[in-house]
Design a protein around this motif. Structure first.
Motif, short mmCIF file in Angstrom:
data_model
loop_
_atom_site.label_atom_id
_atom_site.label_comp_id
_atom_site.label_asym_id
_atom_site.label_seq_id
_atom_site.Cartn_x
_atom_site.Cartn_y
_atom_site.Cartn_z
N ALA A 21 1.28 -0.77 -0.23
CA ALA A 21 -0.36 -0.44 -0.02
C ALA A 21 0.87 0.84 0.39
N ASP A 22 2.03 1.56 1.28
CA ASP A 22 3.05 2.46 0.46
C ASP A 22 3.01 2.69 -0.51
N SER A 23 3.83 1.17 -1.09
CA SER A 23 4.52 1.25 -2.58
C SER A 23 3.32 2.03 -3.51
N ALA A 24 2.29 2.02 -3.16
CA ALA A 24 0.65 2.37 -3.73
C ALA A 24 1.53 3.85 -3.74
N GLN A 25 0.21 4.78 -2.76
CA GLN A 25 0.49 5.54 -2.17
C GLN A 25 1.62 6.51 -2.82
N ALA A 26 3.56 5.95 -2.85
CA ALA A 26 4.62 7.36 -3.33
C ALA A 26 4.37 6.98 -4.80
N SER A 27 3.43 6.61 -5.58
CA SER A 27 3.39 6.62 -7.12
C SER A 27 2.66 7.97 -7.54
N ALA A 28 2.73 8.65 -8.72
CA ALA A 28 1.10 10.11 -9.18
C ALA A 28 0.96 9.54 -10.34
N TRP A 29 -0.35 9.12 -10.44
CA TRP A 29 -0.41 8.36 -11.80
C TRP A 29 -0.76 9.35 -12.22
N ASP A 30 0.05 8.79 -13.57
CA ASP A 30 -0.55 10.11 -15.68
C ASP A 30 -1.72 9.63 -15.40
N ILE A 31 -3.04 8.80 -15.72
CA ILE A 31 -4.06 8.31 -15.44
C ILE A 31 -5.04 7.58 -14.85
N GLU A 32 -5.85 7.69 -14.42
CA GLU A 32 -6.59 5.76 -14.25
C GLU A 32 -7.68 5.86 -14.65
N SER A 33 -7.93 4.42 -14.81
CA SER A 33 -9.70 4.15 -15.06
C SER A 33 -10.19 3.03 -13.54
N ASP A 34 -11.01 2.20 -14.49
CA ASP A 34 -11.84 1.57 -13.59
C ASP A 34 -10.30 0.70 -13.42
N SER A 46 1.26 8.38 -25.35
CA SER A 46 0.85 9.03 -24.44
C SER A 46 -0.39 8.21 -24.05
N ALA A 47 -0.46 8.40 -22.73
CA ALA A 47 -1.18 7.95 -21.39
C ALA A 47 -2.57 7.46 -21.35
N VAL A 48 -3.22 8.48 -22.30
CA VAL A 48 -4.78 8.70 -22.77
C VAL A 48 -5.36 7.25 -23.78
N GLN A 49 -3.90 6.66 -24.79
CA GLN A 49 -3.76 6.17 -25.79
C GLN A 49 -3.54 4.86 -25.20
N LEU A 50 -2.48 4.61 -23.90
CA LEU A 50 -2.08 3.54 -23.42
C LEU A 50 -3.27 2.79 -22.18
N LEU A 51 -4.29 4.06 -21.98
CA LEU A 51 -5.24 3.59 -20.85
C LEU A 51 -6.51 2.59 -21.62
N GLN A 52 -6.85 3.42 -23.15
CA GLN A 52 -7.58 3.07 -23.99
C GLN A 52 -7.11 1.19 -24.39
N ARG A 53 -5.73 1.21 -24.52
CA ARG A 53 -5.23 -0.22 -24.94
C ARG A 53 -5.33 -0.63 -24.23
N CYS A 54 -4.81 -0.36 -22.97
CA CYS A 54 -5.49 -1.82 -22.08
C CYS A 54 -6.77 -2.23 -21.98
N GLU A 55 -7.52 -1.21 -21.57
CA GLU A 55 -8.85 -1.26 -21.33
C GLU A 55 -9.31 -2.17 -22.18
N SER A 56 -9.12 -2.11 -23.84
CA SER A 56 -9.78 -2.61 -25.08
C SER A 56 -8.87 -3.86 -24.70
N LEU A 57 -7.70 -3.69 -24.72
CA LEU A 57 -6.82 -5.21 -24.15
C LEU A 57 -7.39 -6.51 -23.50
N ARG A 58 -7.63 -5.68 -22.32
CA ARG A 58 -8.07 -6.41 -21.56
C ARG A 58 -9.34 -7.11 -21.22
N ALA A 59 -10.47 -5.86 -22.36
CA ALA A 59 -11.40 -7.22 -22.06
C ALA A 59 -12.33 -7.78 -23.44
N ASP A 60 -10.64 -7.54 -24.40
CA ASP A 60 -11.20 -8.28 -25.50
C ASP A 60 -10.22 -9.94 -25.04
N LEU A 61 -9.15 -10.22 -24.25
CA LEU A 61 -8.68 -11.06 -23.92
C LEU A 61 -9.46 -11.83 -22.58
#
Ligand code: ZN
Length: 277
Positions: A21-34, A46-61
């Motif tokens: 939990a400590d290590s997670a709090q120490a990081s500042a995120w560029d962007i977050e989603s569900d 781009s953090a926005v594009q990377l996030l979209q790709r992560c969400e879409s890959l996750r849904a496809d997998l």
């Protein structure tokens, strides 16, 4: 960099959970989603594009490998770190990182996943090319106690999400192992968790990919996950009979070798080909 670094840890006691939990709090995120928290670097993707790709890959997998009942949101979310330099990547990932460009880390406590993390080494030409492979490991972990699928299944399925070029090399490795007589016996492949020699590594990845293709072709791809769960509970021989009507590991060995020889060094079309970009 054909291989990956995926690690699982079962956490015992509260001290380790608190430090997470400590290590997670120490990081500042560029962007977050569900389901994700993304950290990239100045001048990086781009953090926005990377996030979209992560969400879409996750849904496809999840769509390919899970039934609807198993497609849940992630809590905790998956933290994704993109590194600009090899030294930053190696510092984050630690031992074993040198030959890899992607790493996934699942931590579990009491049968529940308490941390999901992916580290990616960015390449100007290839981008964050290890993402589909590493994300597959994180997705698959949801279906197994302590987040740990059998290694052949985990790598075989994750390798299906690699680029066509990488998959071609893995199939060639499988074919070479068969041709030279250095292929692992299926019984060895199914139980291998730690490599005991360097030459096992290409054979293991190539054969795992080929075996996953073979089994996924026998029915719905999601059956493969049910099969692995059944094998953990009641052994491979019984799970093979129950799920695939294959008469045990020896029968699987005969059928798979016949399939692999017929396939030759060429790569069959991936079930996740459309997302491996
Ligand atoms: Zn992997």
């Amino acid at each position: 960099m054909l291989f990956c670094l995926c690690r699982f840890f079962a956490i015992l006691g509260l001290v380790a959970v608190a430090s997470l939990a400590d290590s997670a709090q120490a990081s500042a995120w560029d962007i977050e989603s569900d389901n994700f928290q993304i950290r990239t670097f100045v001048g990086g993707p781009s953090a926005v594009q990377l996030l979209q790709r992560c969400e879409s890959l996750r849904a496809d997998l999840q769509q390919v490998w899970f039934t609807a009942a198993d497609r849940r949101d992630w809590s905790p979310r998956c933290q994704v770190f993109v590194h600009s330099t090899k030294s930053s990547y190696q510092t984050a990932v630690g031992r074993g990182a040198a030959q890899t460009s992607g790493s996934s880390l699942i931590q579990a406590s009491g049968g529940k996943i308490v941390s999901r993390r992916i580290d990616l080494l960015y390449d100007v030409q290839k981008g964050a090319s290890a993402l589909p492979h590493e994300l597959t490991h994180v997705v698959l972990a949801d279906r197994f106690d302590d987040g740990r699928p059998p290694r052949w299944l985990d790598e075989g399925i994750a390798t299906m999400a690699d680029s066509p070029e990488k998959r071609t090399l893995h199939h060639r490795d499988c074919h070479n192992a068969l041709r030279t007589g250095e292929a692992l016996r299926v019984v060895q492949l199914l139980r291998l968790e730690q490599f005991t020699s360097a030459k096992q590594v290409p054979a293991f990845y190539g054969q795992s990919l080929s075996l996953v293709h073979f089994l996924a072709d026998q029915g719905e791809p999601a059956n493969l996950i049910d099969f692995a769960e059944a094998a953990i509970e009641r052994g491979y021989d019984r799970a093979l009979r129950d799920i695939y009507q294959i008469e045990g590991i020896e029968d699987l060995e005969r059928r798979w070798r016949k399939y692999a020889w017929k396939m030759g060094p060429k790569a069959p079309q991936s079930l996740v080909l459309t997302i491996a970009r």
